[in-house]
Design a protein around this motif. Structure first.
Motif, mmCIF file in Angstrom:
data_model
loop_
_atom_site.group_PDB
_atom_site.id
_atom_site.type_symbol
_atom_site.label_atom_id
_atom_site.label_comp_id
_atom_site.label_asym_id
_atom_site.label_seq_id
_atom_site.Cartn_x
_atom_site.Cartn_y
_atom_site.Cartn_z
ATOM 1 N N PHE A 9 -41.220 10.994 -13.546
ATOM 2 C CA PHE A 9 -40.921 11.017 -14.973
ATOM 3 C C PHE A 9 -41.797 12.017 -15.722
ATOM 4 O O PHE A 9 -42.995 12.128 -15.443
ATOM 5 N N THR A 10 -41.194 12.687 -16.698
ATOM 6 C CA THR A 10 -41.922 13.485 -17.680
ATOM 7 C C THR A 10 -41.786 12.742 -19.002
ATOM 8 O O THR A 10 -40.665 12.438 -19.436
ATOM 9 N N VAL A 11 -42.926 12.425 -19.609
ATOM 10 C CA VAL A 11 -42.934 11.641 -20.847
ATOM 11 C C VAL A 11 -43.453 12.517 -21.978
ATOM 12 O O VAL A 11 -44.457 13.204 -21.824
ATOM 13 N N GLU A 12 -42.730 12.498 -23.092
ATOM 14 C CA GLU A 12 -43.133 13.237 -24.292
ATOM 15 C C GLU A 12 -42.979 12.316 -25.492
ATOM 16 O O GLU A 12 -41.912 11.714 -25.673
ATOM 17 N N GLY A 13 -44.019 12.184 -26.270
ATOM 18 C CA GLY A 13 -43.954 11.367 -27.483
ATOM 19 C C GLY A 13 -43.596 9.911 -27.218
ATOM 20 O O GLY A 13 -42.935 9.277 -28.029
ATOM 21 N N GLY A 14 -44.031 9.395 -26.076
ATOM 22 C CA GLY A 14 -43.807 7.992 -25.764
ATOM 23 C C GLY A 14 -42.414 7.664 -25.232
ATOM 24 O O GLY A 14 -42.063 6.495 -25.099
ATOM 25 N N LYS A 15 -41.619 8.702 -24.918
ATOM 26 C CA LYS A 15 -40.280 8.492 -24.362
ATOM 27 C C LYS A 15 -40.098 9.391 -23.137
ATOM 28 O O LYS A 15 -40.797 10.382 -22.975
ATOM 29 N N VAL A 16 -39.131 9.026 -22.301
ATOM 30 C CA VAL A 16 -38.847 9.808 -21.101
ATOM 31 C C VAL A 16 -38.019 11.037 -21.502
ATOM 32 O O VAL A 16 -36.927 10.900 -22.060
ATOM 33 N N ALA A 17 -38.584 12.234 -21.237
ATOM 34 C CA ALA A 17 -37.904 13.481 -21.539
ATOM 35 C C ALA A 17 -37.137 14.001 -20.314
ATOM 36 O O ALA A 17 -36.157 14.759 -20.472
ATOM 37 N N ARG A 18 -37.586 13.603 -19.124
ATOM 38 C CA ARG A 18 -36.933 14.040 -17.894
ATOM 39 C C ARG A 18 -37.277 13.066 -16.791
ATOM 40 O O ARG A 18 -38.381 12.531 -16.738
ATOM 41 N N PHE A 19 -36.303 12.836 -15.913
ATOM 42 C CA PHE A 19 -36.604 12.121 -14.682
ATOM 43 C C PHE A 19 -35.912 12.809 -13.528
ATOM 44 O O PHE A 19 -34.854 13.414 -13.676
ATOM 45 N N GLU A 20 -36.596 12.761 -12.409
ATOM 46 C CA GLU A 20 -36.080 13.329 -11.163
ATOM 47 C C GLU A 20 -36.073 12.206 -10.143
ATOM 48 O O GLU A 20 -37.075 11.516 -9.977
ATOM 49 N N THR A 21 -34.935 12.013 -9.515
ATOM 50 C CA THR A 21 -34.816 10.965 -8.524
ATOM 51 C C THR A 21 -34.218 11.526 -7.244
ATOM 52 O O THR A 21 -33.635 12.603 -7.239
ATOM 53 N N GLY A 22 -34.401 10.800 -6.173
ATOM 54 C CA GLY A 22 -33.838 11.202 -4.896
ATOM 55 C C GLY A 22 -34.322 10.244 -3.822
ATOM 56 O O GLY A 22 -35.167 9.386 -4.086
ATOM 57 N N PRO A 68 -34.247 12.746 -27.323
ATOM 58 C CA PRO A 68 -32.985 13.482 -27.501
ATOM 59 C C PRO A 68 -32.977 14.679 -26.550
ATOM 60 O O PRO A 68 -33.985 15.358 -26.383
ATOM 61 N N GLY A 69 -31.879 14.906 -25.891
ATOM 62 C CA GLY A 69 -31.782 16.041 -24.975
ATOM 63 C C GLY A 69 -32.479 15.838 -23.645
ATOM 64 O O GLY A 69 -32.742 16.806 -22.935
ATOM 65 N N ALA A 70 -32.794 14.603 -23.293
ATOM 66 C CA ALA A 70 -33.450 14.331 -22.009
ATOM 67 C C ALA A 70 -32.608 14.892 -20.857
ATOM 68 O O ALA A 70 -31.378 14.984 -20.962
ATOM 69 N N THR A 71 -33.285 15.267 -19.768
ATOM 70 C CA THR A 71 -32.613 15.853 -18.608
ATOM 71 C C THR A 71 -32.992 15.083 -17.351
ATOM 72 O O THR A 71 -33.941 14.305 -17.342
ATOM 73 N N MET A 72 -32.228 15.349 -16.274
ATOM 74 C CA MET A 72 -32.520 14.671 -15.010
ATOM 75 C C MET A 72 -31.983 15.481 -13.832
ATOM 76 O O MET A 72 -31.157 16.359 -14.004
ATOM 77 N N SER A 73 -32.509 15.154 -12.658
ATOM 78 C CA SER A 73 -31.964 15.704 -11.420
ATOM 79 C C SER A 73 -31.898 14.590 -10.388
ATOM 80 O O SER A 73 -32.639 13.609 -10.454
ATOM 81 N N ASP A 74 -30.978 14.762 -9.439
ATOM 82 C CA ASP A 74 -30.783 13.804 -8.349
ATOM 83 C C ASP A 74 -30.785 14.593 -7.053
ATOM 84 O O ASP A 74 -29.972 15.515 -6.892
ATOM 85 N N ASP A 75 -31.700 14.259 -6.151
ATOM 86 C CA ASP A 75 -31.850 14.984 -4.879
ATOM 87 C C ASP A 75 -31.942 16.491 -5.097
ATOM 88 O O ASP A 75 -31.356 17.277 -4.359
ATOM 89 N N GLY A 76 -32.657 16.903 -6.158
ATOM 90 C CA GLY A 76 -32.922 18.320 -6.405
ATOM 91 C C GLY A 76 -31.836 19.060 -7.161
ATOM 92 O O GLY A 76 -31.995 20.241 -7.453
ATOM 93 N N SER A 77 -30.730 18.397 -7.497
ATOM 94 C CA SER A 77 -29.645 19.043 -8.241
ATOM 95 C C SER A 77 -29.607 18.524 -9.669
ATOM 96 O O SER A 77 -29.650 17.313 -9.892
ATOM 97 N N GLU A 78 -29.541 19.462 -10.613
ATOM 98 C CA GLU A 78 -29.429 19.062 -12.016
ATOM 99 C C GLU A 78 -28.130 18.292 -12.209
ATOM 100 O O GLU A 78 -27.090 18.654 -11.666
ATOM 101 N N ARG A 79 -28.191 17.231 -12.997
ATOM 102 C CA ARG A 79 -27.020 16.404 -13.273
ATOM 103 C C ARG A 79 -26.885 16.205 -14.775
ATOM 104 O O ARG A 79 -27.876 16.245 -15.501
ATOM 105 N N ASN A 80 -25.661 15.920 -15.215
ATOM 106 C CA ASN A 80 -25.422 15.525 -16.594
ATOM 107 C C ASN A 80 -25.925 14.094 -16.724
ATOM 108 O O ASN A 80 -25.415 13.191 -16.065
ATOM 109 N N LEU A 81 -26.937 13.882 -17.550
ATOM 110 C CA LEU A 81 -27.593 12.582 -17.641
ATOM 111 C C LEU A 81 -26.613 11.475 -18.035
ATOM 112 O O LEU A 81 -26.596 10.416 -17.420
ATOM 113 N N ASP A 82 -25.773 11.712 -19.035
ATOM 114 C CA ASP A 82 -24.843 10.663 -19.491
ATOM 115 C C ASP A 82 -23.844 10.297 -18.400
ATOM 116 O O ASP A 82 -23.590 9.120 -18.146
#
Length: 107
Positions: A92-105, A34-48
């Protein structure tokens, strides 16, 4: 040479990639904390919003070229109907067996 999704080392990353490649939004959401976050090419994005546009509406797909960092750092050929194919890095950042954050680019 590519790495099969079922051979990915980290189970949380494996679930994320499998759901993305299957275009399975429910499985994808269950692979995230819940509340996972992400970035694309170094910019924070709305995951949904980002995943709807870049993955689900455009049929995103990852072919894994390499993994390191205990399976949480991937290089993949990513393609979708909007942008075609490009070489990308996923971390990827994994917490409790789920992806909490991913960064792509671009790799």
């Amino acid at each position: 040479m590519t790495i099969s999704v079922n051979q990915l080392t980290d189970p949380a990353v494996r679930a994320f990639v499998a759901a993305l490649n299957a275009n399975d939004k429910e499985a994808f959401e269950s692979a995230l904390t819940p509340g996972a976050t992400m970035s694309d090419d170094g910019s924070e994005r709305n995951l949904d919003e980002w995943t709807e546009k870049e993955v689900f509406a455009s049929r995103g797909h990852m072919e894994i070229e390499s993994e390191k960092g205990d399976g949480r750092d991937l290089v993949a050929r990513y393609r979708n109907d909007t942008w075609g194919e490009m070489r990308t890095r996923w971390r990827f950042t994994v917490e409790g067996g789920k992806v909490a954050r991913f960064e792509t680019g671009q790799a």
